[in-house]
Design an enzyme around this catalytic site. Sequence first.
Site, PDB file in Angstrom:
ATOM      1  N   ASP A  41       0.852  -1.189   0.000  1.00 21.19           N
ATOM      2  CA  ASP A  41       0.000   0.000   0.000  1.00 21.19           C
ATOM      3  C   ASP A  41       0.889   1.241   0.000  1.00 21.19           C
ATOM      4  OD1 ASP A  41      -2.376   1.806   0.576  1.00 21.19           O
ATOM      5  OD2 ASP A  41      -3.309  -0.172   0.743  1.00 21.19           O
TER       6      ASP A  41
ATOM      7  N   HIS B 242      -2.582   3.261  -4.458  1.00 19.58           N
ATOM      8  CA  HIS B 242      -2.081   2.635  -3.223  1.00 19.58           C
ATOM      9  C   HIS B 242      -0.671   2.096  -3.438  1.00 19.58           C
ATOM     10  CE1 HIS B 242      -5.742   2.945  -0.826  1.00 19.58           C
ATOM     11  NE2 HIS B 242      -6.434   2.624  -1.905  1.00 19.58           N
TER      12      HIS B 242
ATOM     13  N   ASP C  41      -8.346  -0.220  -6.951  1.00 22.21           N
ATOM     14  CA  ASP C  41      -9.316   0.645  -6.277  1.00 22.21           C
ATOM     15  C   ASP C  41      -8.743   2.033  -6.028  1.00 22.21           C
ATOM     16  OD1 ASP C  41      -7.483  -0.607  -4.464  1.00 22.21           O
ATOM     17  OD2 ASP C  41      -8.686   0.161  -2.807  1.00 22.21           O
ATOM     18  N   GLU C  42      -9.627   2.969  -5.773  1.00 17.59           N
ATOM     19  CA  GLU C  42      -9.286   4.309  -5.300  1.00 17.59           C
ATOM     20  C   GLU C  42      -8.110   4.894  -6.082  1.00 17.59           C
ATOM     21  OE1 GLU C  42     -10.941   4.051  -0.739  1.00 17.59           O
ATOM     22  OE2 GLU C  42      -8.900   3.334  -1.127  1.00 17.59           O
TER      23      GLU C  42
ATOM     24  N   TRP D  62      -8.859  -3.790   7.907  1.00 16.82           N
ATOM     25  CA  TRP D  62      -7.873  -2.784   7.497  1.00 16.82           C
ATOM     26  C   TRP D  62      -7.173  -2.251   8.749  1.00 16.82           C
ATOM     27  CZ3 TRP D  62      -6.980  -3.042   2.553  1.00 16.82           C
ATOM     28  CH2 TRP D  62      -8.008  -3.418   1.685  1.00 16.82           C
TER      29      TRP D  62
END
Length: 455
Positions: free
Chosen positions: A134, A203, A264-265, A380
């Site tokens: 990440d 990430h 994602d994101e 998380w």
Amino acid sequence: MSFDTLLPRPVSVTPASGSCPWPSTVDVRSADLPAEGYRLEISPSGVVLSCGDAAGEFYGRQTLRQLAGPSAFRSVVLGELSLPCGVVEDHPRFGWRGCLLDVARHFRTKAEVLRFVDLLAAHKLNVLNLHLTDDQGWRFDVPSYPRLTSVGGWRPSSMVGSGGEQDGRPHGGFYTGDDLREIVAYAASRAITVVPEIDIPGHARAALAAYPSLGTEDSYEIWTAWGISTSLLSPTESTLDFFRTVFDHLLEIFPSQVIALGGDEMPGATDEHRKFVRLLAEHLVSRGRTPMGWDEVLDIGGLPPMVIGSWQNETAGQQAASAGHDVVMCPEQHVYLDHRQSPHPDEPIPVGMVHTLEDVYAYEPALTGPRLRGVQAQVWSEHLDSVRRVDYMAFPRLSAFAEVAWSSGTRDYEEFLPRLRDHHLPRLDALGVEYRPLDGPHPWQTRPGVPGRPR
């Protein structure tokens, strides 16, 4: 112990008179039973365990362990134990009964991961989705790119809660290839598949700090804040080759059919970034694996058939199934276990929505049908800086989730609660799990003055 202490609840139980000393002889027999299913016949003279596969045998033995009482969960059995006589027939509701553990934001040692595997196994959960990379850390040793761990594997500080204050304490760690092979083998012996995740193209700040040429700037610092970095991988051919090498090494270690690549994101993502995700998904397919992505990847055209983790909402899972993808339901509105457990001000570092034990137990995926592989809880770790914090946030809600994932039929919280409180929490005590008490945290589990981000 009696059969009404079991968690998750089995398909059927037929009690009989008498008891069986434990440990006792277990006669294991092959039988035509559903995948992961088992049948226990317990008599005063011993146990017959019928199963169709190795997982079924393992789960049958887990049920025997529960029936023997909490002492059976200790490293050394204290006192004489016995089993109630009768027949248990059981098999799981879903084939994917997962839990994500984020070891990127806060590193968990190999020993702590193995312990977490044991806790999943005790609840008949069968997938550990290991979030390895990440913005805040890279935990996977890749010999071709040593700076991923020497630079990306640690950060100089971490945010304290969500208020912006930094603790000034270096944090880091990573797993060698042999560490991960050991985790995979240990999990497999407990009927658990480890699904690794390397998150791209967002990430990825830890990778960018290690190799700035993967991005568009001259240098990057590893992310010491929580939230989402706006830095994305540059979707060039050289970056694609870099991550093909990374994933190829991952495939040498993890035999899982499913390999997760995030997606994602991605703030500011372009069509080239979306193509980058698709090409890496195709690369995994070319290597005989099935890519898994978070539901944002549904915006990408031309994807191969994938497994979609539906985290944003229930609708995303239905859209994924309609597009021909298999789905794992893991919506943050229901099964994010890093979210706060009550609205009480003593709840430590209160982030996200309120997900009580009863809320988690009541979860029912909106999607049905053959595209639904199963369900997954998410742990998380932005605010989980120790294994004690992981215990507190995961349990006993993960125990409730395990029954959602395994047990068919209607669920009654008023029936579940005494089974959990009177029989299963003592098992967690025996295992040394520092779970959240049902009436709120112990004083030492609170975090006064550490700001959260409740929603």
